[in-house]
Design an enzyme around this catalytic site. Structure first.
Site, PDB file in Angstrom:
ATOM      1  N   GLY A 177      -5.380  -2.586   4.132  1.00 22.01           N
ATOM      2  CA  GLY A 177      -4.598  -2.935   2.957  1.00 22.01           C
ATOM      3  C   GLY A 177      -4.607  -1.807   1.945  1.00 22.01           C
ATOM      4  O   GLY A 177      -5.440  -0.889   1.999  1.00 22.01           O
ATOM      5  N   CYS A 178      -3.691  -1.891   0.987  1.00 18.63           N
ATOM      6  CA  CYS A 178      -3.547  -0.804   0.009  1.00 18.63           C
ATOM      7  C   CYS A 178      -4.722  -0.758  -0.966  1.00 18.63           C
ATOM      8  O   CYS A 178      -5.336   0.305  -1.159  1.00 18.63           O
ATOM      9  CB  CYS A 178      -2.221  -0.936  -0.738  1.00 18.63           C
ATOM     10  SG  CYS A 178      -1.900  -2.559  -1.463  1.00 18.63           S
ATOM     11  N   PHE A 179      -5.066  -1.880  -1.588  1.00 21.15           N
ATOM     12  CA  PHE A 179      -6.211  -1.883  -2.502  1.00 21.15           C
ATOM     13  C   PHE A 179      -7.503  -1.473  -1.789  1.00 21.15           C
ATOM     14  O   PHE A 179      -8.261  -0.644  -2.324  1.00 21.15           O
ATOM     15  CB  PHE A 179      -6.391  -3.262  -3.134  1.00 21.15           C
ATOM     16  CG  PHE A 179      -5.461  -3.574  -4.271  1.00 21.15           C
ATOM     17  CD1 PHE A 179      -5.390  -2.764  -5.399  1.00 21.15           C
ATOM     18  CD2 PHE A 179      -4.667  -4.710  -4.240  1.00 21.15           C
ATOM     19  CE1 PHE A 179      -4.544  -3.051  -6.452  1.00 21.15           C
ATOM     20  CE2 PHE A 179      -3.812  -5.015  -5.298  1.00 21.15           C
ATOM     21  CZ  PHE A 179      -3.757  -4.192  -6.407  1.00 21.15           C
TER      22      PHE A 179
END
Length: 345
Positions: free
Chosen positions: A150-152
């Protein structure tokens, strides 16, 4: 090699099409979108106007005639949808890089808690490799299914992992305070992303309840050699893309700035996308690239290390990292087809 993109008209999917169309080692020959099936890509995305790359969108489920032509597909599909589609392609002997969260969490009970659905494919989940390239490169090389991070989590794990692995920071009371552009919420219209709601505005959301939290904890626990927890606070800011993460941790000992710098430099010495920076990084420095920037400040009064990282959520946080994973899987240069110079301004 021949590749396909499932979910080609979403934000992550269209970035994959853009990157892969210019990749010298691959032939993007299959694109899919259930909502736009039968249309040309340029009908949905007019900026894809080169005739030789203007493919017809097909369905996301494999047909044998199509599958036998493909080496790998990128699944840029929503969570819960990808869960069922990924095994279908694997059954056709096509490798998969999955951009959803369906194959990231190894504990199916944790997955059920955070995604609200029972995972149907525990055996496939066991074989999935978490595709954070700078950390799991050797496993990625041998994988048939890569769970793209995921990005975070990408923006939080990369600064912390080397320091936890070396035991330089306290495992307790880790705080990740992250700001993201609105493209991280996907293409589907929602009130929170509506222009009058976002412009000239700033807000927290899903504090201590975001599904990327357990993904961070899974990877960081591996680095620390024991289970740990962290406090994750995401915020929406009025920009299209980019994530700025500010991370607060306590140092175990009175370490010097050089100790921290040396740890990061040693860990990332062979990474083509690492930018170890002085001062305060800016999202614009990595805009449109697969690079990630890390810097830090030490507060001697409280013995606190304040780490800062920047990534482009659609590139290093999604599609660029997916292509980086593909490059590793097939023995290409890791940075093949991926930009390292940011768009400016």
């Amino acid at each position: 090699m021949k590749v396909g993109v499932l979910g080609a008209t979403g934000y992550g999917g269209i970035e994959l099409c853009r990157i892969l169309s210019a990749h010298d080692k691959v032939d993007l020959c299959y694109i899919a979108s259930e909502s736009n099936k039968g249309n040309k890509l340029s009908d949905v995305m007019p900026h894809f106007n080169e005739p030789e790359k203007d493919l017809i969108l097909k369905g996301v489920h494999p047909e044998k005639e199509d599958a036998k032509e493909l080496d790998l597909v990128f699944a840029a599909l929503p969570h819960k949808v990808s869960m069922d589609v990924v095994p279908e392609w694997l059954k056709e002997d096509v490798k998969v890089i999955d951009l959803s969260g369906d194959y990231r969490l190894k504990d199916i009970q944790v997955y059920q808690k955070w995604y609200g659905i029972t995972h149907k494919y525990e055996e496939i989940l066991k074989d999935a490799v978490y595709g954070l390239c700078e950390i799991n490169k050797e496993s990625i090389k041998k994988a048939s299914l890569v769970a793209n991070p995921g990005c975070f989590p990408t923006g939080v794990i990369l600064p912390l992992y080397p320091l936890l692995e070396k035991g330089l920071i306290d495992k307790e009371n880790i705080i990740a305070d992250c700001k993201t552009g609105v493209s991280g919420g996907g293409k589907e219209p929602k009130q929170i992303f509506h222009y009058p709601e976002r412009n000239n505005n700033f807000q927290a959301y899903n504090v201590a309840s975001h599904r990327h939290g357990p993904e961070m904890e899974q990877a960081l626990s591996e680095a620390a050699g024991e289970n740990l927890s962290l406090l994750f606070s995401p915020h929406l800011v009025p920009m299209d893309r980019g994530i700025f993460s500010t991370i607060y941790v306590s140092l175990k000992d009175k370490l010097s700035k050089e100790d921290v710098s040396n740890c990061l430099e040693e860990f990332y010495k062979d990474s083509p996308f690492a930018m170890l920076l002085e001062g305060y990084p800016q999202v614009k420095w990595i805009y449109g690239t697969n690079s990630f920037g890390i810097s830090f400040v030490m507060d001697e009064n409280t013995n606190t290390l304040i780490m800062m990282s920047v990534i482009d959520n659609l590139i290093k946080g999604a599609s660029g990292q997916a292509v980086q994973n593909m490059n590793i899987m097939y023995g290409f240069e890791e940075d093949e087809g991926l930009m390292k110079t940011a768009l400016w301004p």
